[in-house]
Structures are given as C-alpha cells and as structure tokens.
Design a protein around this motif. Structure first.
Motif: not given
Length: 350
Positions: A192-210
């Motif tokens: 994700l690329w943004s012109k505005y500040p980003m916070s609370d970045v984290d992976a979302v578990d979609i049950r793939l293993g990666w």
C-alpha cells in the motif's frame, strides 16, 4: 472504357442504377414474407423458445444454481453478463424460423438481462470527491515493474494498492513510486502506497499460510479510513473438477470476518478478489461493502484478462465513504487492468 453500371428496372418501366436501399428492403421483405396466413408461425421454433425460457430462468435464478457439482453456480455468476450474448443469437434464429412463439420467448431473457445489468450503463458519475484510490495486480512475471508503477501513479491516486508483488521486484516498485508517495508498506505479496500518513499496518489472516492481505489506517484530510488490500487465491476451471475455488472461498470468508470486526466506520477494500460482485462465494465481503463501479462507474469495468477483459475481478469496495466515479486504467505490463475510483470521505459535504 466507360465503367459499366449495374441497372435495374425502375417504377416507370425504365432503368436506373441499383441502390443499397432497395436491396435491404428486399431482404427484410424476404424475412417477413409468408408470416401472414402461416398457421405454423406459432408451432415452429419451440426448441428455440424453450432455450430462451431456460436462459431467462438461469439468469433470474442464478443464486439458486447449486454449487454441489463443479461449483456451477459460482461459475455461472462469474460470467453472468456474457449470457446476454445468447439473446441476439436466439433472436436471429427466431426470425429465420419465422416463429412468433420464439420471438415472444426471446423477450424474457432480454428483459431479465436488462433488469440485472441495464443500470450499469446509466451515467452515475458525480463531480467532486476528496480521495482517489487505485489497485492493480501487477503480475509477478511483469517484465517492466518500474513502468507499471509509474503508469498507475499517473492516475493521480492518493492511495495505491499493488498485489502479486515478487520480493525481488519490491525495491523497483519502491524506487519508482518514492517521488509520488511519501508513505508505504509491503506485507507479503501486497503493498500500500499513500500520500497521507499510515498507521496500524498489519497483516490480515486469510487462512492461506502466507501473507496476501493487509490493513492500514490512512489519515486522509477528511478523517481516518481503514484501507484493506487483499489478493485472494486463484480459481481454476478444470474438466474433471469444474470450477474449483475452495481456498478462495475460505479466504473470502476470513477477509469478511476481519472487515466486520473493523472498528472504523470508513472502510475501503482494494485488491484482486478473483471473483465478481455476482459470485455468491464473496457474500461475506460483498454483503458489507459496495462496489464503486456499480455505484458510480460506467459499464462493467472488466479488468481481466487485460488483452480481452471478460470479468471484473479487481475490485474497489467501500462503506462509510461515498463513491463519486470509478473507471478502468490503461493496460500495463500485467495481465490485469488497473482500476481506480474517486470517493468522498467527508460525507457531511454534499
């Protein structure tokens, strides 16, 4: 030598050049000649009429087509708009067969198709908006990652999501986008690329293993927005197994649960969902969010495959923000087309 003109007899008994107009009229006359007084016009074309009725039922009741055998329901829903191409074929057959019964029957799938998709061709775009977002499956085998990155950034997107990022190509994308986007994060194969500040970045578990999904809070000038990026597993169409999408379906359910648990009201999902808005397998997601293309786009906005788009599997889905316009971007070095949308985050402004 003077050019010889084709001549035909005129109404006054003379002759003159033959024109295309009379030819077309004669063709139409041949099509309708014999309809009057022909008692078989109601009995001919019963098979064509039956096919038309079945087509209408399949489109109207697509949600009831079972997935028990080869995920036939989801396969039908993925390519549902293309069933409309059968209508003009049936119309032509009905005319050639001189069947009134078939002609009347063909009206049924035509009406159903227009009810399902006719609204997509109305002008729903609106001016304004305070945030432009875009998403692109860049293809791991993309031969020109830098050019692809620059092309998508040229759309003017304030927030840009990329999927199918090969680890070795990530530095190239980062370098090409550095001058446009001050903030960015890459999680697994999505970024994700943004012109505005980003916070609370984290992976979302979609049950793939990666890792193929992430979430971040983007601090837009109109307020914080929860932005999700996802690349759901691919689906396959196999002769022996039909439409195989079990892992995609499980991941869609997991992503839907994560979005449902999101504390922020403003949510945007960007990514390659490997499914259309009609596909029931994505209900866990689509029941919560709406498509910017459906709400503010023009036409179907098909995005895959890039060479001849057949389906929109690259999605921008939102809730808590108002879609203003949605469009498909020009082709890049990927097998997907990028898609973009302009939304209004500050919904208090009309």
């Amino acid at each position: 030598m003077a050019q010889q003109a084709y001549m035909t007899e005129t109404d006054n008994g003379g002759s003159g050049p033959e024109h295309r107009g009379p030819r077309i009229r004669r063709l139409l006359d041949r099509l309708v000649t014999g309809w009057r007084g022909d008692r078989r016009i109601w009995r001919r074309g019963l098979f064509t009429a039956a096919v038309a009725v079945l087509l209408a039922v399949a489109m109207a009741a697509h949600a009831h087509i079972p997935n028990a055998v080869g995920n036939l329901g989801s396969l039908t829903e993925t390519f549902l708009p293309w069933l409309g191409l059968v209508v003009p074929v049936l119309l032509a057959v009905a005319l050639l067969r001189r069947s009134v019964t078939a002609l009347i029957a063909v009206l049924l799938p035509a009406i159903v198709w227009l009810n399902l998709f006719g609204g997509l061709f109305a002008d729903k775009t609106a001016p304004g908006g305070d945030l432009t977002v875009a998403t692109h499956n860049v293809n791991a085998d993309n031969a020109d990652p830098a050019g692809t990155a620059r092309a998508v950034a040229a759309s003017g997107a304030d927030v840009l999501a990329l999927e199918e990022l090969k680890a070795s190509a990530v530095p190239t994308y980062e370098g090409a986008l550095a001058s446009t986007y001050r903030y960015h994060a890459v999680v697994g194969t999505v970024g994700l690329w943004s012109k505005y500040p980003m916070s609370d970045v984290d992976a979302v578990d979609i049950r793939l293993g990666w890792k193929r999904a992430m979430r971040a809070t983007v601090a837009t000038p109109a307020g914080p927005v929860a932005v999700y990026v996802a690349h759901l597993p691919s689906v396959r169409v196999k002769l022996e197994a039909g439409f195989t999408a079990r892992q995609r379906d499980k991941s869609a359910d997991a992503l839907g649960e994560a979005i449902a648990d999101e504390p922020l009201d403003r949510k945007i999902l960007l990514g390659d969902l490997n499914g259309t808005m009609n596909d029931r397998a994505l209900n866990a997601i689509t029941s919560q969010l709406r498509s910017t293309q459906g709400a503010a786009g023009d036409g179907f906005g098909f995005s895959w495959p890039a060479a001849f788009p057949l389906a929109r599997i690259d999605q921008i889905l939102v809730t808590g923000v108002e879609p203003q316009t949605s469009w498909t971007l020009p082709a890049t070095g990927s097998d997907h087309l990028p898609v973009a949308a302009r939304v209004r985050v500050d919904t208090s402004v009309s």
